[in-house]
Design a protein around this motif. Structure first.
Motif, PDB file in Angstrom:
ATOM      1  N   GLY A  99       0.699  -1.179   0.043  1.00  0.00           N
ATOM      2  CA  GLY A  99       0.102   0.001  -0.122  1.00  0.00           C
ATOM      3  C   GLY A  99       0.800   1.149  -0.015  1.00  0.00           C
ATOM      4  N   ALA A 100       2.006   1.201   0.469  1.00  0.00           N
ATOM      5  CA  ALA A 100       2.896   2.381   0.327  1.00  0.00           C
ATOM      6  C   ALA A 100       3.571   2.512  -1.098  1.00  0.00           C
ATOM      7  N   ARG A 101       3.691   3.696  -1.599  1.00  0.00           N
ATOM      8  CA  ARG A 101       4.090   4.157  -3.007  1.00  0.00           C
ATOM      9  C   ARG A 101       5.712   3.907  -2.944  1.00  0.00           C
ATOM     10  N   THR A 102       6.193   4.300  -1.861  1.00  0.00           N
ATOM     11  CA  THR A 102       7.720   3.989  -1.875  1.00  0.00           C
ATOM     12  C   THR A 102       8.173   3.183  -0.797  1.00  0.00           C
ATOM     13  N   LEU A 103       9.288   2.734  -1.006  1.00  0.00           N
ATOM     14  CA  LEU A 103      10.143   1.861  -0.037  1.00  0.00           C
ATOM     15  C   LEU A 103      10.267   2.708   1.151  1.00  0.00           C
ATOM     16  N   VAL A 104      10.248   1.871   2.521  1.00  0.00           N
ATOM     17  CA  VAL A 104      10.031   2.701   3.602  1.00  0.00           C
ATOM     18  C   VAL A 104      11.537   2.065   4.520  1.00  0.00           C
ATOM     19  N   PRO A 105      11.912   3.099   5.162  1.00  0.00           N
ATOM     20  CA  PRO A 105      13.224   2.797   6.136  1.00  0.00           C
ATOM     21  C   PRO A 105      12.701   1.961   7.298  1.00  0.00           C
ATOM     22  N   THR A 106      13.090   0.969   7.434  1.00  0.00           N
ATOM     23  CA  THR A 106      12.723  -0.110   8.455  1.00  0.00           C
ATOM     24  C   THR A 106      13.212   0.468   9.999  1.00  0.00           C
ATOM     25  N   CYS A 107      14.098   1.109   9.872  1.00  0.00           N
ATOM     26  CA  CYS A 107      14.752   1.737  11.443  1.00  0.00           C
ATOM     27  C   CYS A 107      13.777   2.760  11.928  1.00  0.00           C
ATOM     28  N   SER A 108      13.050   3.453  11.163  1.00  0.00           N
ATOM     29  CA  SER A 108      12.156   4.558  11.853  1.00  0.00           C
ATOM     30  C   SER A 108      10.812   4.235  11.350  1.00  0.00           C
ATOM     31  N   ARG A 109      10.258   3.425  10.510  1.00  0.00           N
ATOM     32  CA  ARG A 109       8.922   3.123  10.292  1.00  0.00           C
ATOM     33  C   ARG A 109       8.454   2.101  11.338  1.00  0.00           C
ATOM     34  N   ARG A 110       7.294   2.611  12.123  1.00  0.00           N
ATOM     35  CA  ARG A 110       6.829   1.570  13.097  1.00  0.00           C
ATOM     36  C   ARG A 110       5.919   0.708  12.522  1.00  0.00           C
ATOM     37  N   ALA A 111       5.873  -0.427  13.314  1.00  0.00           N
ATOM     38  CA  ALA A 111       4.972  -1.555  12.939  1.00  0.00           C
ATOM     39  C   ALA A 111       3.591  -1.147  13.231  1.00  0.00           C
ATOM     40  N   GLU A 112       2.796  -1.198  12.358  1.00  0.00           N
ATOM     41  CA  GLU A 112       1.016  -1.169  12.431  1.00  0.00           C
ATOM     42  C   GLU A 112       0.342  -2.472  12.423  1.00  0.00           C
ATOM     43  N   PRO A 113      -0.655  -2.322  13.154  1.00  0.00           N
ATOM     44  CA  PRO A 113      -1.600  -3.548  13.114  1.00  0.00           C
ATOM     45  C   PRO A 113      -2.023  -3.826  11.406  1.00  0.00           C
ATOM     46  N   GLY A 114      -1.832  -4.996  11.016  1.00  0.00           N
ATOM     47  CA  GLY A 114      -2.351  -5.450   9.757  1.00  0.00           C
ATOM     48  C   GLY A 114      -1.383  -5.047   8.673  1.00  0.00           C
ATOM     49  N   MET A 115      -0.478  -4.471   9.076  1.00  0.00           N
ATOM     50  CA  MET A 115       0.616  -4.081   7.828  1.00  0.00           C
ATOM     51  C   MET A 115       1.079  -5.386   7.462  1.00  0.00           C
ATOM     52  N   VAL A 116       1.741  -5.330   5.978  1.00  0.00           N
ATOM     53  CA  VAL A 116       2.302  -6.333   5.200  1.00  0.00           C
ATOM     54  C   VAL A 116       3.600  -5.722   4.870  1.00  0.00           C
ATOM     55  N   VAL A 117       4.652  -6.517   5.368  1.00  0.00           N
ATOM     56  CA  VAL A 117       6.016  -6.086   5.123  1.00  0.00           C
ATOM     57  C   VAL A 117       6.729  -7.233   4.418  1.00  0.00           C
ATOM     58  N   ARG A 118       7.443  -6.820   3.496  1.00  0.00           N
ATOM     59  CA  ARG A 118       8.204  -7.635   2.690  1.00  0.00           C
ATOM     60  C   ARG A 118       9.594  -6.932   2.547  1.00  0.00           C
ATOM     61  N   THR A 119      10.760  -7.757   3.144  1.00  0.00           N
ATOM     62  CA  THR A 119      11.949  -7.317   3.234  1.00  0.00           C
ATOM     63  C   THR A 119      13.078  -7.752   2.210  1.00  0.00           C
ATOM     64  N   ASP A 120      12.590  -8.820   1.406  1.00  0.00           N
ATOM     65  CA  ASP A 120      13.703  -9.549   0.606  1.00  0.00           C
ATOM     66  C   ASP A 120      13.145  -9.513  -0.853  1.00  0.00           C
ATOM     67  N   THR A 121      12.392  -8.444  -1.456  1.00  0.00           N
ATOM     68  CA  THR A 121      11.756  -8.602  -2.581  1.00  0.00           C
ATOM     69  C   THR A 121      12.875  -7.920  -3.560  1.00  0.00           C
ATOM     70  N   GLU A 122      12.925  -8.021  -4.855  1.00  0.00           N
ATOM     71  CA  GLU A 122      13.785  -7.583  -5.723  1.00  0.00           C
ATOM     72  C   GLU A 122      13.900  -6.160  -5.707  1.00  0.00           C
ATOM     73  N   ARG A 123      12.826  -5.503  -5.547  1.00  0.00           N
ATOM     74  CA  ARG A 123      12.758  -3.989  -5.491  1.00  0.00           C
ATOM     75  C   ARG A 123      13.606  -3.576  -4.165  1.00  0.00           C
ATOM     76  N   ALA A 124      13.445  -4.150  -3.282  1.00  0.00           N
ATOM     77  CA  ALA A 124      14.159  -3.754  -1.996  1.00  0.00           C
ATOM     78  C   ALA A 124      15.859  -3.961  -2.240  1.00  0.00           C
ATOM     79  N   ARG A 125      15.931  -5.340  -2.747  1.00  0.00           N
ATOM     80  CA  ARG A 125      17.245  -5.783  -2.838  1.00  0.00           C
ATOM     81  C   ARG A 125      17.869  -4.798  -3.946  1.00  0.00           C
ATOM     82  N   HIS A 126      17.338  -4.431  -4.894  1.00  0.00           N
ATOM     83  CA  HIS A 126      17.850  -3.553  -5.983  1.00  0.00           C
ATOM     84  C   HIS A 126      18.016  -2.153  -5.372  1.00  0.00           C
ATOM     85  N   SER A 127      17.277  -1.669  -4.469  1.00  0.00           N
ATOM     86  CA  SER A 127      17.687  -0.329  -3.856  1.00  0.00           C
ATOM     87  C   SER A 127      18.790  -0.461  -2.873  1.00  0.00           C
TER      88      SER A 127
END
Length: 307
Positions: free
Chosen positions: A65-93
């Protein structure tokens, strides 16, 4: 009976991390959740004694649902959030960020960077020999620590430590823009002529110096403690690296209590060849939180004197 304070209970949040259900305390960041789940997300500007600065952008991940990649060090977890840390987009960045950093500054003394460059198949040399690099010479203007801006990634951790996070000296800040940006003291002066408490300027006796007689020294060297790349390093470490004799694999670490005063700060003595080559403090120490005064961090010469 000893009572262990548990602090204020925090509600657990449920969300999805890399396809698996996960729960973390309210207020925890995505990076906190990743570490609790045993996931190795690289980061440079995050630290357990510093505020997240979102500066290095190596720890980014995808949030549904987020348009851009988010910095995990500052983005707080939220109920129902779906996070993917090892996608090709994240790895490319992460790959691009590592390439840009490694092509512009010297990361040779940055822990784990060589491992991450290999893992993400980053190729810093693809920008060619004309890539803009920060080739400043190390600034050796005092006997305690060295500023090597050629290794600085502008993570702002030293600014934070010297500012309202710990020291409140505000001796260092960012000056310039773009490739001309630098971490500097006022007027880019030598450390010994700046607001840095290196010289122990105080209002008690006027006899500034590292004598240890007044007992009113301020914290010093905390910028070194938080630096992730070795841009700030103790003079003892810098000299040994220059001479080719610095060998962390041959060093032992012994945690003890500083004997200079009655505060009870915890020290970690780094010893090589039967000599104290560096002094740090455990970040989980309830007294120091990784901080030390000038005598605790640098005043080990009396131990070395065997004459």
């Amino acid at each position: 009976m000893a009572v262990t304070p548990l602090g204020i209970p925090r509600r657990l949040l449920e969300f999805t991390l890399d396809g698996e259900p996960d729960r973390v305390p309210e207020g925890a960041t995505i990076l906190d959740a990743c570490r609790a789940a045993g996931k190795d997300v690289p980061t440079l500007c995050e630290g357990d004694t510093a505020r997240p600065k979102n500066a290095c952008r190596v720890c980014v991940a995808e949030v549904e649902g987020a348009r851009t990649l988010v910095p995990t060090c500052s983005r707080r977890a939220e109920p129902g959030m779906v996070v993917r840390t090892d996608t090709e987009r994240a790895r490319h960045s992460r790959r691009i960020v590592l390439e840009l950093l490694a092509s512009s500054v010297d990361l040779s003394t940055t822990p784990r960077v060589a491992e991450w460059i290999k893992e993400y198949e980053a190729k810093p040399d693809r920008f060619g020999p004309d890539a803009a690099r920060l080739n400043d010479s190390p600034r050796v203007d005092n006997d305690l620590y060295v500023r090597d801006y050629a290794k600085c990634i502008l993570c702002h951790k030293c600014v934070d430590a010297c500012g309202d996070r710990w020291q409140n000296s505000f001796a260092v800040s960012v000056t310039g823009r773009g490739f001309d940006a630098r971490i500097a003291v006022e007027h880019d002066a030598p450390v010994t002529g700046s607001a840095c408490v290196y010289c122990v300027y105080c209002v008690y006796c006027g006899n500034c110096g590292n004598c240890g007689n007044c007992g009113n020294c301020g914290n010093c060297g905390n910028c070194i403690e938080v630096c992730p790349t070795g841009a700030l390093s103790p003079r003892s470490e810098f000299d040994r690296r220059a001479a080719g004799t610095w060998d962390e694999s041959a060093q032992t670490r012994t945690t003890t209590v500083c004997a200079y005063c009655g505060v009870g700060c915890g020290l970690t003595l780094h010893v090589q060849d039967n000599e104290i080559v560096k002094v740090t403090s455990p970040h989980d120490d309830p007294v120091t939180h990784g901080n030390l005064c000038i005598k605790g961090r640098f005043g080990s010469q009396h131990v070395q004197n065997r004459g």
